[in-house]
Design an enzyme around this catalytic site. Structure first.
Site, PDB file in Angstrom:
ATOM      1  N   PHE A  90     -45.400   1.251 174.148  1.00  0.00           N
ATOM      2  CA  PHE A  90     -46.371   0.975 173.088  1.00  0.00           C
ATOM      3  C   PHE A  90     -45.690   0.395 171.858  1.00  0.00           C
ATOM      4  O   PHE A  90     -46.241  -0.458 171.159  1.00  0.00           O
ATOM      5  CB  PHE A  90     -47.098   2.275 172.721  1.00  0.00           C
ATOM      6  CG  PHE A  90     -48.438   2.069 172.079  1.00  0.00           C
ATOM      7  CD1 PHE A  90     -48.534   1.692 170.750  1.00  0.00           C
ATOM      8  CD2 PHE A  90     -49.600   2.257 172.789  1.00  0.00           C
ATOM      9  CE1 PHE A  90     -49.766   1.505 170.145  1.00  0.00           C
ATOM     10  CE2 PHE A  90     -50.845   2.081 172.198  1.00  0.00           C
ATOM     11  CZ  PHE A  90     -50.919   1.698 170.882  1.00  0.00           C
ATOM     12  N   MET A  91     -44.473   0.852 171.582  1.00  0.00           N
ATOM     13  CA  MET A  91     -43.758   0.411 170.379  1.00  0.00           C
ATOM     14  C   MET A  91     -43.456  -1.078 170.391  1.00  0.00           C
ATOM     15  O   MET A  91     -43.133  -1.670 169.370  1.00  0.00           O
ATOM     16  CB  MET A  91     -42.453   1.198 170.232  1.00  0.00           C
ATOM     17  CG  MET A  91     -42.667   2.646 169.829  1.00  0.00           C
ATOM     18  SD  MET A  91     -41.158   3.611 169.917  1.00  0.00           S
ATOM     19  CE  MET A  91     -40.241   2.894 168.557  1.00  0.00           C
ATOM     20  N   SER A 406     -42.687  14.343 165.714  1.00  0.00           N
ATOM     21  CA  SER A 406     -41.237  14.473 165.652  1.00  0.00           C
ATOM     22  C   SER A 406     -40.783  15.839 166.121  1.00  0.00           C
ATOM     23  O   SER A 406     -41.269  16.859 165.644  1.00  0.00           O
ATOM     24  CB  SER A 406     -40.725  14.236 164.229  1.00  0.00           C
ATOM     25  OG  SER A 406     -39.341  14.503 164.151  1.00  0.00           O
ATOM     26  N   GLY A 407     -39.813  15.832 167.047  1.00  0.00           N
ATOM     27  CA  GLY A 407     -39.232  17.073 167.509  1.00  0.00           C
ATOM     28  C   GLY A 407     -38.199  17.634 166.559  1.00  0.00           C
ATOM     29  O   GLY A 407     -37.562  18.645 166.860  1.00  0.00           O
ATOM     30  N   ARG A 494     -57.321  -8.623 166.342  1.00  0.00           N
ATOM     31  CA  ARG A 494     -56.428  -9.631 166.909  1.00  0.00           C
ATOM     32  C   ARG A 494     -55.201  -8.987 167.555  1.00  0.00           C
ATOM     33  O   ARG A 494     -54.812  -9.348 168.667  1.00  0.00           O
ATOM     34  CB  ARG A 494     -55.992 -10.623 165.824  1.00  0.00           C
ATOM     35  CG  ARG A 494     -55.277 -11.849 166.387  1.00  0.00           C
ATOM     36  CD  ARG A 494     -54.758 -12.729 165.278  1.00  0.00           C
ATOM     37  NE  ARG A 494     -54.313 -14.015 165.795  1.00  0.00           N
ATOM     38  CZ  ARG A 494     -53.621 -14.900 165.082  1.00  0.00           C
ATOM     39  NH1 ARG A 494     -53.304 -14.626 163.820  1.00  0.00           N
ATOM     40  NH2 ARG A 494     -53.245 -16.043 165.618  1.00  0.00           N
ATOM     41  N   ARG A 503     -51.217  -5.375 178.518  1.00  0.00           N
ATOM     42  CA  ARG A 503     -51.137  -4.006 179.011  1.00  0.00           C
ATOM     43  C   ARG A 503     -52.369  -3.537 179.772  1.00  0.00           C
ATOM     44  O   ARG A 503     -52.531  -2.342 179.997  1.00  0.00           O
ATOM     45  CB  ARG A 503     -50.858  -3.052 177.840  1.00  0.00           C
ATOM     46  CG  ARG A 503     -49.526  -3.299 177.175  1.00  0.00           C
ATOM     47  CD  ARG A 503     -48.373  -3.167 178.161  1.00  0.00           C
ATOM     48  NE  ARG A 503     -47.084  -3.425 177.529  1.00  0.00           N
ATOM     49  CZ  ARG A 503     -45.929  -3.436 178.167  1.00  0.00           C
ATOM     50  NH1 ARG A 503     -45.900  -3.241 179.471  1.00  0.00           N
ATOM     51  NH2 ARG A 503     -44.798  -3.677 177.527  1.00  0.00           N
TER      52      ARG A 503
END
Length: 549
Positions: A90-91, A406-407, A494, A503
């Site tokens: 996804f990043m 965040s871990g 967009r 994807r």
């Protein structure tokens, strides 16, 4: 959120993902008034009160002829819960918040020394693992203090080649480059790694500079840009959705107007410090010199200029200056090699700085004097580890658009991904022509059993380390990418269409795509929400081959 006691945490397994639309400002009418403002001016506001159905032909025309900017005047924020490996993909689609490739990012060493690289260079060094075929040199260009000149030497085919002394560094480097051209090597030399680099970022409350680790560097696709210029001459080219830090908080770049202020790199005075007494200063110097032979290698690297030198050309330098923290004056871990020019220049100013008081790096306000369109080109973004998700782009403080759980700050919950029975397990074909087919009952059984056993064992080790007092950010390293995580992602129509084109697999797609099923599940759920908000735009997207404008 309060951490659950370890005894109550039992691993659970899921085969689906969660996508929720948490807020939005998006409708087909947004596309219409944005498209007509160039010809109708303020009269385009009338479109907001009209039925968009009568103008679906205009939307289809804009999509077909790839007029992209009218589709950017909207916003959707999704909450997504999915396995970590989905977020790694996804990043790559940074939902519109990005800057031009020539934007200079301020990196900062552990010693607080800043340097700059363009974000396009960072992306290449981060992702491509680029190598060249120049022979590795153990010497290269070094400063010869006795001769007062720059020495050039190269190691080639197990032999050292001395190339002479030169008046300036550029001439010495040119001699090394010429030698390498004439004597090409076959040994691969890795280019500089940036995987451990940190950027300069800012505490958003105190405005003081901090360091943040780079998590990823992302190429975000070709997008239209605007250019923001400040009174001090700083300029940033970015997308209209990119968040810029202002005295009032975070604002989208496209919402800024001339006269608004943005936060930029600056300084603030520190309180004056008492100088180090000369006798103590001499004692520290004697102790430091005694460590040279043990702590500096025969050939070592200056921590200030990153160049290699022989031991006799290096001194030990205090990474955190003595004037800044006297308690670390005799701390070996605070010592690093520095070449004579760098060490002399740095040491000469430290005592004077202590006497007169120094300056801290701090974000300061700078008025915007111009905003203009800046064409379309490939764009990039950074992901910066928290707690401050920002960085300096051409000395202007900007945000990143990707905020994942965040871990480091909370105990991660034991929810893991196990594919459902409908997940195709077997991959066939050659690269670029892959086909996935259903697996056998035996394959599904071994997949499910192996995953669950692995997840349970990994989470037990994670809990064991936490119980022993190991920091969360260290203990999380044992957890697999099948762990569920959560994030918020903000996009416009967009950028969402760009994401869906790559994807999701769809029979109407003009350009076929073969996404991993798990990220396709996220894309399908995002598309279902978007279709409800902008049905005419969605229909035009499908009618024109699912190619983003």
């Amino acid at each position: 959120m309060t951490d659950t006691p370890a005894d109550d945490l039992k691993p659970s397994f899921r085969s689906d993902v969660t996508v929720e639309l948490v807020k939005h400002s998006a409708a087909d009418s947004d596309v219409l008034w944005a498209a007509r403002v160039s010809t109708a001016g303020e009269q385009s506001l009338e479109e907001l009160t009209k039925d968009p159905e009568r103008s679906k032909g205009l939307i289809n025309y804009l999509m077909r002829d790839r007029h992209g900017s009218p589709f950017e005047h909207n916003s959707m924020t999704f909450f997504i819960s999915a396995p970590i490996f989905v977020f790694r993909e996804f990043m790559r689609h940074r939902v519109g918040w990005c800057v031009a490739g020539d934007t200079e990012i301020t990196l900062e060493s552990e010693a607080g020394r800043p340097r700059r690289r363009t974000i396009a260079e960072l992306h290449e060094l981060w992702h491509l693992g680029a190598e060249d075929r120049l022979p590795h040199s153990a010497g290269g260009v070094t400063w010869n203090s006795r001769a007062g000149r720059w020495a050039a030497q190269v190691r080639h085919e197990e032999s050292d080649h001395y190339l002479g002394l030169y008046e300036n560094r550029e001439a010495a480097e040119s001699a090394v480059a010429e030698f390498r051209e004439e004597h090409p090597g076959t040994r691969l030399r890795k280019l500089e790694s940036v995987r451990r680099n940190h950027v300069r970022c800012y505490d958003e409350e105190t405005l003081l500079a901090q360091r943040g680790r780079i998590v990823d560097v992302i190429e975000s696709g070709v997008k239209p840009l605007i250019k923001i210029t400040t009174a001090s001459g700083k300029a940033l080219r970015c997308t209209v959705d990119h968040a810029v830090f202002t005295p009032e908080g975070w604002v989208k770049a496209g919402e800024l107007t001339v006269g608004d202020a943005v936060m930029v790199a600056g300084t603030a005075p520190e309180p004056s410090k008492a100088p180090i007494p000369p006798s103590l200063h001499r004692g520290i110097g004697v102790w430091t010199s005694a460590q040279r032979q043990r702590l500096i290698k025969d050939v070592d690297t200056c921590h200030l200029c990153d160049q290699e030198f022989s031991r006799d050309q290096l001194a030990l330098d205090h990474v955190v200056p003595v004037a800044g923290d006297l308690a670390r004056a005799l701390d070996e871990s605070n010592l690093a090699p520095a070449c004579e020019p760098c060490h002399t220049a740095r040491s000469g100013g430290e005592q004077a700085r202590a006497e007169r008081g120094g300056h801290s790096a701090k974000a300061v306000a700078d008025p915007v004097v111009a905003i203009e369109e800046a064409g379309e080109e490939m764009t990039y973004d950074l992901s910066v580890e928290g707690p401050w998700h920002n960085f300096l782009a051409n000395d202007i403080v900007v945000h990143n658009s990707y905020n994942e759980e965040s871990g480091r700050y909370r105990e991660l919950q034991p929810v893991f991904y196990v594919p459902g029975e409908d997940r195709k397990l077997v991959q066939q074909g050659r690269p670029g022509k892959y086909e996935f087919v259903p697996g056998s009952e035996a394959q599904h059984e071994i997949m499910e059993r192996s995953m669950q056993e692995s997840y349970i064992q990994a989470y037990e080790r994670y809990q064991e380390m936490l119980a022993a007092g190991v920091a969360r950010e260290v203990a999380r390293a044992v957890l697999p990418v099948g762990l569920f995580s959560s994030m918020y992602a903000t996009c416009n129509a967009r950028s969402l269409m760009h994401f869906l084109g790559l994807r999701t697999q769809h029979e109407l797609a003009k350009v076929p795509s073969f996404p991993q099923r798990e990220i396709e599940m996220v894309g399908e759920r995002m598309e279902a929400e978007w279709m409800k908000l902008m049905p005419l735009t969605h229909a035009a997207f499908n009618a024109n081959g699912r190619v983003a404008p």
